[in-house]
Motif scaffolding. Structure first.
Motif, PDB file in Angstrom:
ATOM      1  N   LEU A  27       0.839  -1.209   0.000  1.00 27.58           N
ATOM      2  CA  LEU A  27       0.000   0.000   0.000  1.00 27.58           C
ATOM      3  C   LEU A  27       0.870   1.254   0.000  1.00 27.58           C
ATOM      4  O   LEU A  27       0.378   2.358  -0.158  1.00 27.58           O
ATOM      5  CB  LEU A  27      -0.931  -0.015   1.215  1.00 27.58           C
ATOM      6  CG  LEU A  27      -1.907  -1.204   1.231  1.00 27.58           C
ATOM      7  CD1 LEU A  27      -2.692  -1.258   2.536  1.00 27.58           C
ATOM      8  CD2 LEU A  27      -2.856  -1.141   0.042  1.00 27.58           C
ATOM      9  N   SER A  28       2.164   1.083   0.200  1.00 33.19           N
ATOM     10  CA  SER A  28       3.107   2.196   0.079  1.00 33.19           C
ATOM     11  C   SER A  28       4.360   1.663  -0.606  1.00 33.19           C
ATOM     12  O   SER A  28       4.511   0.460  -0.796  1.00 33.19           O
ATOM     13  CB  SER A  28       3.445   2.760   1.461  1.00 33.19           C
ATOM     14  OG  SER A  28       4.020   1.758   2.271  1.00 33.19           O
ATOM     15  N   SER A  32       3.114   0.577  -4.879  1.00 28.15           N
ATOM     16  CA  SER A  32       1.857   0.991  -4.247  1.00 28.15           C
ATOM     17  C   SER A  32       0.723   1.255  -5.229  1.00 28.15           C
ATOM     18  O   SER A  32      -0.438   1.139  -4.853  1.00 28.15           O
ATOM     19  CB  SER A  32       2.083   2.233  -3.396  1.00 28.15           C
ATOM     20  OG  SER A  32       2.498   3.294  -4.215  1.00 28.15           O
ATOM     21  N   VAL A  33       1.028   1.601  -6.482  1.00 29.24           N
ATOM     22  CA  VAL A  33      -0.080   1.831  -7.427  1.00 29.24           C
ATOM     23  C   VAL A  33      -0.848   0.524  -7.608  1.00 29.24           C
ATOM     24  O   VAL A  33      -2.084   0.489  -7.536  1.00 29.24           O
ATOM     25  CB  VAL A  33       0.448   2.362  -8.779  1.00 29.24           C
ATOM     26  CG1 VAL A  33      -0.680   2.475  -9.779  1.00 29.24           C
ATOM     27  CG2 VAL A  33       1.100   3.721  -8.599  1.00 29.24           C
ATOM     28  N   GLN A  36      -2.647  -0.340  -4.163  1.00 30.80           N
ATOM     29  CA  GLN A  36      -3.868   0.441  -3.900  1.00 30.80           C
ATOM     30  C   GLN A  36      -4.998  -0.020  -4.826  1.00 30.80           C
ATOM     31  O   GLN A  36      -6.160  -0.098  -4.414  1.00 30.80           O
ATOM     32  CB  GLN A  36      -3.594   1.938  -4.149  1.00 30.80           C
ATOM     33  CG  GLN A  36      -2.495   2.528  -3.289  1.00 30.80           C
ATOM     34  CD  GLN A  36      -2.971   2.963  -1.919  1.00 30.80           C
ATOM     35  OE1 GLN A  36      -4.150   2.889  -1.623  1.00 30.80           O
ATOM     36  NE2 GLN A  36      -2.062   3.390  -1.091  1.00 30.80           N
ATOM     37  N   ASP A 225       6.665   1.484 -11.891  1.00 32.91           N
ATOM     38  CA  ASP A 225       6.002   2.735 -12.295  1.00 32.91           C
ATOM     39  C   ASP A 225       6.885   3.965 -12.057  1.00 32.91           C
ATOM     40  O   ASP A 225       6.829   4.925 -12.829  1.00 32.91           O
ATOM     41  CB  ASP A 225       4.655   2.892 -11.579  1.00 32.91           C
ATOM     42  CG  ASP A 225       4.792   2.942 -10.081  1.00 32.91           C
ATOM     43  OD1 ASP A 225       5.573   2.145  -9.537  1.00 32.91           O
ATOM     44  OD2 ASP A 225       4.129   3.767  -9.440  1.00 32.91           O
ATOM     45  N   LEU A 229       8.253   7.788 -16.019  1.00 28.71           N
ATOM     46  CA  LEU A 229       8.406   9.180 -16.468  1.00 28.71           C
ATOM     47  C   LEU A 229       9.870   9.572 -16.667  1.00 28.71           C
ATOM     48  O   LEU A 229      10.205  10.174 -17.696  1.00 28.71           O
ATOM     49  CB  LEU A 229       7.701  10.148 -15.511  1.00 28.71           C
ATOM     50  CG  LEU A 229       7.736  11.610 -15.976  1.00 28.71           C
ATOM     51  CD1 LEU A 229       7.005  11.781 -17.306  1.00 28.71           C
ATOM     52  CD2 LEU A 229       7.151  12.539 -14.945  1.00 28.71           C
ATOM     53  N   VAL A 254       0.208   7.362 -11.640  1.00 31.69           N
ATOM     54  CA  VAL A 254      -1.095   8.032 -11.725  1.00 31.69           C
ATOM     55  C   VAL A 254      -0.967   9.244 -12.653  1.00 31.69           C
ATOM     56  O   VAL A 254      -0.084  10.078 -12.479  1.00 31.69           O
ATOM     57  CB  VAL A 254      -1.552   8.484 -10.320  1.00 31.69           C
ATOM     58  CG1 VAL A 254      -2.850   9.273 -10.402  1.00 31.69           C
ATOM     59  CG2 VAL A 254      -1.709   7.281  -9.408  1.00 31.69           C
TER      60      VAL A 254
ATOM     61  N   GLY B 116       0.277   6.092  -1.238  1.00 30.09           N
ATOM     62  CA  GLY B 116       1.630   5.742  -1.675  1.00 30.09           C
ATOM     63  C   GLY B 116       1.850   5.877  -3.170  1.00 30.09           C
ATOM     64  O   GLY B 116       2.934   5.578  -3.659  1.00 30.09           O
ATOM     65  N   ASN B 117       0.826   6.301  -3.907  1.00 30.95           N
ATOM     66  CA  ASN B 117       0.951   6.345  -5.370  1.00 30.95           C
ATOM     67  C   ASN B 117       2.037   7.293  -5.856  1.00 30.95           C
ATOM     68  O   ASN B 117       2.301   8.322  -5.247  1.00 30.95           O
ATOM     69  CB  ASN B 117      -0.365   6.794  -6.010  1.00 30.95           C
ATOM     70  CG  ASN B 117      -1.408   5.712  -5.925  1.00 30.95           C
ATOM     71  OD1 ASN B 117      -1.099   4.592  -5.549  1.00 30.95           O
ATOM     72  ND2 ASN B 117      -2.642   6.045  -6.256  1.00 30.95           N
ATOM     73  N   THR B 118       2.627   6.935  -6.985  1.00 27.63           N
ATOM     74  CA  THR B 118       3.589   7.806  -7.642  1.00 27.63           C
ATOM     75  C   THR B 118       2.816   8.856  -8.448  1.00 27.63           C
ATOM     76  O   THR B 118       1.962   8.506  -9.250  1.00 27.63           O
ATOM     77  CB  THR B 118       4.444   6.959  -8.611  1.00 27.63           C
ATOM     78  OG1 THR B 118       5.045   5.915  -7.866  1.00 27.63           O
ATOM     79  CG2 THR B 118       5.509   7.794  -9.269  1.00 27.63           C
ATOM     80  N   THR B 120       2.851  12.263 -11.018  1.00 31.89           N
ATOM     81  CA  THR B 120       3.722  12.957 -11.966  1.00 31.89           C
ATOM     82  C   THR B 120       3.158  14.327 -12.325  1.00 31.89           C
ATOM     83  O   THR B 120       1.963  14.562 -12.219  1.00 31.89           O
ATOM     84  CB  THR B 120       3.899  12.143 -13.260  1.00 31.89           C
ATOM     85  OG1 THR B 120       2.619  11.950 -13.844  1.00 31.89           O
ATOM     86  CG2 THR B 120       4.546  10.805 -12.983  1.00 31.89           C
ATOM     87  N   PHE B 212       9.188  12.281 -10.194  1.00 28.03           N
ATOM     88  CA  PHE B 212       7.834  12.063  -9.691  1.00 28.03           C
ATOM     89  C   PHE B 212       7.763  12.594  -8.260  1.00 28.03           C
ATOM     90  O   PHE B 212       8.800  12.930  -7.661  1.00 28.03           O
ATOM     91  CB  PHE B 212       7.480  10.568  -9.707  1.00 28.03           C
ATOM     92  CG  PHE B 212       8.520   9.698  -9.058  1.00 28.03           C
ATOM     93  CD1 PHE B 212       8.543   9.493  -7.701  1.00 28.03           C
ATOM     94  CD2 PHE B 212       9.517   9.098  -9.824  1.00 28.03           C
ATOM     95  CE1 PHE B 212       9.518   8.709  -7.099  1.00 28.03           C
ATOM     96  CE2 PHE B 212      10.497   8.304  -9.236  1.00 28.03           C
ATOM     97  CZ  PHE B 212      10.488   8.113  -7.872  1.00 28.03           C
TER      98      PHE B 212
END
Lengths: 386, 286
Positions: A27-28, A32-33, A36, A225, A229, A254, B116-118, B120, B212
């Motif tokens: 979850l972290s 985590s993407v 979640q 992930d 970028l 995200v 916790g999401n990345t 951008t 990010f």
């Protein structure tokens, strides 16, 4: 006062003997993407299961734990779920590294595991002799089988010959790299670069410089992930001329699809919201109703399928006896958002769910992920930049 | 030959980000005399502020840069007032435990509030570059390098040309003596710690553009910043730039020319710390 007491007693009685499923997810941290997304899938499935009467006549209970995408954190969380919370079954598991780390305690406690992620072959090795291990996600060689099939098509259609490979140096990227290179060569490709990177470091300048010197037709990267970028930025900044950039992270950052640097980057997914199967459409509608939006991460429907099939197997077994539940789950034959789910042997484990034929190839085009291969699922032609 | 020069250029540009992160840390170590293990988390605050302003208000990261610097300066000053000042005379281990705890607190607050999401950030210049023949210079990294050079020059000017700077140097040399001649030591520490955090936020803004924003994004850079300040000499601001260049270029050379170098590049800073400490102890023993 009496009424409150009565309600309390009733609640306590209804909870007593309820089936508890421990869910270990990142979850972290770097995974985590996916974690979640999976959590939402589990919550949606839990709602539906309990609305339909629960499991063995009682509401199903979930105990979530965050493994922090870290093996060091995963082990105590796993042991706590099994020994302190005394869950009856374990579900979840996204990262290969954390799954390898918990393989010891899982076998020590004989834990029943319905596992959704962890595609690396060392995980398969680690759980090969564990009789209660059900693996839903395709193993990495199934992923690669799907990718190789797609690249062979590009070889025929676009004259793609040269492949540059960048891979993260953990189990996810490194475990099968020698076999990957050998298989590309056997299929008639020239592997012009094979470079490691540290996931999350964001330092891709030298790798892209080397790729530029190697002049590949396809730039193929295996990472997470957090790498998407920085890689896309460096490719654009150094003007790497390549027909296709193809990545296989378990999930994408995200909002990545809205970034112009994502345009034409391709990837692999077990599922997209536009998948035409009836089960997929039902899942999308239910997900939208509960969460107000729809996710493009396949770990959400994968977790959903995971819990629904596990609950069905417990009901089918009529109790929580692990052997009976394993027999019931092994007999699963049900439609899912990914196509039909049945379990069969993999190279080393007894119960493998989805395989190579379940993968879709997509490309980021116009702010979304568009299926481009297999042709029967393609919604737009693939963009080849060379 | 192009590959060699592009590698040098990649390393040089990467060093800009490293210098930005390390300059703030060097200030905290040099003036306040505290090793701030939460420095990476102040960078993370800058990255998330940029992401938030860009995503919800459409503010360009370069515009949000001064906003992030001021906001995180305020958070840093508040942190100093609430916690840091109380341990300045305590044993170093206590100071380290405090800043380490602060880092964990900030990271977990970010996890609770933002997940916790990345995340951008999208800008028009993210993929921009300047071509020099066959070589390519990335726009955002060039901006980062320019900022680092300007900020270090500015810091140097402040330290050596202004009253506040002279006070900072005096306090860094002798806290008791500075108090005796009427310098408000507490105020100087507050400003220095706040500026240190503000500089981390500036680095965070550029990290959000280049990489990010996530609760753990600061950790990678904080570790590199520690290596840089060890190489430069604790608190030596002028040494930060060359130490950053040494680290950035070394990593790039390892990544390009050592087989499997991508996996080894993260070991470079450990090697440089080790080499620096051995060199210093050898020089000191003579």
């Amino acid at each position: 006062m009496k009424k409150m007491l009565l309600t309390g007693v009733l609640l306590a009685l209804s909870g007593a003997g309820a089936v508890k499923v421990g869910v270990l997810l990142p979850l972290s941290g770097s995974g985590s993407v996916s974690g979640q997304a999976a959590r939402n899938g589990y919550l949606l499935a839990l709602d539906e299961i309990n609305r339909a009467g629960g499991v063995l006549g009682k509401p199903l209970e979930l105990e979530f734990a965050d493994d922090g995408s870290s093996p060091a954190k995963a082990v105590p969380e796993f042991v706590k779920l099994v020994t302190v919370d005394k869950v009856d079954f374990m579900a979840g598991g996204v990262s290969s590294a954390t799954s390898i780390a918990i393989s010891g305690p899982a076998k020590q406690y004989g834990t029943f595991m319905a596992w959704i992620g962890a595609a690396a072959v060392p995980v398969e090795d680690a759980f090969a002799d564990h009789k209660y291990f059900f693996h839903y996600h395709p193993w990495s060689y199934y992923n690669f089988e799907a990718i190789l099939g797609y690249f062979k098509t590009l070889k025929t259609q676009k004259k793609a010959r040269n492949i540059a490979i960048a891979y993260e140096d953990g189990p996810f990227g490194s475990a099968g790299i020698n076999d990957t290179v050998a298989a590309f060569k056997k299929a008639g490709f020239n592997v012009v670069m094979t470079e490691k990177f540290k996931t999350g470091s964001g330092n891709f300048g030298p790798i892209i410089s080397k790729a530029k010197a190697a002049r590949p037709d396809i730039f193929y990267w295996v990472g997470y992930d957090t790498d998407a970028l920085p890689l896309a930025t460096e490719i654009k900044q150094q003007n790497l001329q390549v027909g296709l950039v193809y990545g296989t992270p378990p999930s994408w950052p995200v909002g990545f699809e809205k970034n112009q640097l994502a345009d034409n980057i391709a990837g692999l997914s077990l599922w997209l919201p536009s998948s035409p199967q009836a089960e997929s459409r039902k899942f999308v509608a239910a997900y939208r109703k509960k969460f107000g939006n729809v996710t493009e991460e396949y770990f959400a429907p994968l977790a959903y399928v995971n819990l629904k099939t596990l609950a069905a197997a417990i009901n089918g077994a009529g109790g929580t006896d692990k052997d009976k539940v394993a027999a019931a789950l092994a007999a699963t034959n049900t439609p899912t958002p990914f196509g039909p789910l049945t379990f069969s042997k993999s190279n080393k484990t007894q119960y493998q769910g989805f395989k190579a034929g379940n993968w879709l190839h997509f490309q980021f085009q116009g702010d979304s992920r568009v299926p481009v291969y297999p042709i029967k699922f393609a919604q737009k032609p693939m963009v080849w930049n060379k | 030959m192009d590959l060699f020069f592009q590698t040098l250029l990649n390393g040089l540009l990467q060093s800009g980000i490293y210098a930005l992160v390390a300059s703030g840390l060097a200030l905290a170590v040099g003036v306040v005399g505290i090793v701030n293990f939460a420095h990476g988390e102040f960078l993370m605050l800058g990255a998330f502020l940029t992401w938030g302003l860009s995503t919800y208000l459409g503010v360009d990261p370069l515009v949000s840069l001064p906003l992030a610097a001021v906001a995180v300066f305020a958070v840093g000053a508040l942190t100093y007032r609430v916690s840091i000042r109380h341990v300045l005379l305590a044993p170093e281990l206590n100071q380290m435990l405090l800043t380490f705890g602060l880092g964990i607190l900030l990271q977990n607050l970010a996890l609770m509030l933002l997940g916790g999401n990345t995340r951008t950030v999208t800008t028009g210049y993210q993929g921009s570059s300047i071509s020099l023949g066959e070589l390519s210079v990335g726009g955002p990294k060039l901006i980062a390098f320019g900022f680092a050079a300007a900020i270090l020059a500015g810091l140097y000017a402040v330290l050596y040309r202004t009253t506040l700077g002279r006070q900072m140097r005096a306090v860094a040399q002798n806290r008791r003596g500075s108090q005796l001649i009427g310098i408000d030591v507490d105020r100087v520490y507050l400003i220095a710690f706040g500026v240190s955090c503000g500089l981390a936020a500036v680095a965070g803004v550029l990290v959000a553009v280049l990489l990010f924003a996530s609760p753990t994004v600061g950790l990678v850079f904080a570790l590199k910043a520690f290596a840089i300040i060890v190489m430069a000499g604790l608190g030596n601001l002028t040494g930060v730039l060359w130490a950053s260049v040494v680290l950035g270029v070394s990593e790039a050379l390892v990544q390009t020319y050592v087989p499997g170098g991508g996996g080894w590049s993260d070991a470079v800073f450990f090697l440089l710390i080790f080499a620096t400490l051995v060199f210093r102890s050898f020089r000191g023993s003579r």
